[in-house]
Design an enzyme around this catalytic site. Sequence first.
Site, short mmCIF file in Angstrom:
data_model
loop_
_atom_site.label_atom_id
_atom_site.label_comp_id
_atom_site.label_asym_id
_atom_site.label_seq_id
_atom_site.Cartn_x
_atom_site.Cartn_y
_atom_site.Cartn_z
CB CYS A 18 -0.89 -0.01 1.24
SG CYS A 18 -1.92 1.47 1.40
CB CYS A 25 -5.25 4.07 -4.48
SG CYS A 25 -4.38 2.49 -4.66
#
Length: 266
Positions: free
Chosen positions: A81, A205
């Site tokens: 991530c 993101c």
Amino acid sequence: MSLDFIVMQLKFYKYQGTGNDFVMIDNRSLSFPKENTELVANLCDRRFGIGADGLILLEDDDAADFRMVYYNADGHEGSLCGNGGRCTVAFAKFLGIIDKDTRFNAADGGHRATIDDDGTVSLQMQDLTEIREKSNYAFLNTGSPHHVQLVKGIEDFDVYNEGRKIRYGLYGKRGSNVNFVEPLDDDCFAVRTYERGVEDETLSCGTGVTAVALAMHSQGRIKANQVKLRVQGGQLKVKFNKKDGVYRDIYLIGPAEQVFKGEIEC
């Protein structure tokens, strides 16, 4: 009298990077029950828990300053991530583990990063050797798998339903994150992302905007090696170099900050 369960008092920190938010836990003692997917999912629940897009454990690492262990909001351990990595760097600085430069390990290997006094984190991503170009989209892995697709009218676009359809319909059970993109100005794009594991749109993101920047450059839509990405939670920047067909020196750049801290019984 025996107890059927043990109540644990858990100290946590909440961080966000352009609206992508995480429960952060200092797990250098290795006391967190990592196999308990239900607990992780409950902590990430926005109605019955703390609320977050994911949970991150910071742990000791013999070969680096620390290790980042990332869990999706569904409770399962995930791939890299990007925004979570930037937030973990900020968390490590808060804990006094690092100063301004660091090297840490994550699910996809080692990463270098720097953090400025204003909280801006520059995170080096892995080199990229392959982008699969299709007629109306691109697919690439920037630590996590990403579908990149140009659309018009992104502000009103049905990211949840269209993203879910592609995530499951095109990529099956394992799935992919799905990024919808619209050009704004020169070297600037609006991005909205449906994230697998969260199974919804997130405000930002990091691996997604990295994928968008590289895909747009690969398609010849930009010539610069620095791209601005406008997401629902703010703005990020990606810079890179390309040599011998390989994208190198890829950096994801943006803010990361601590929102609050607390304790929760679980």
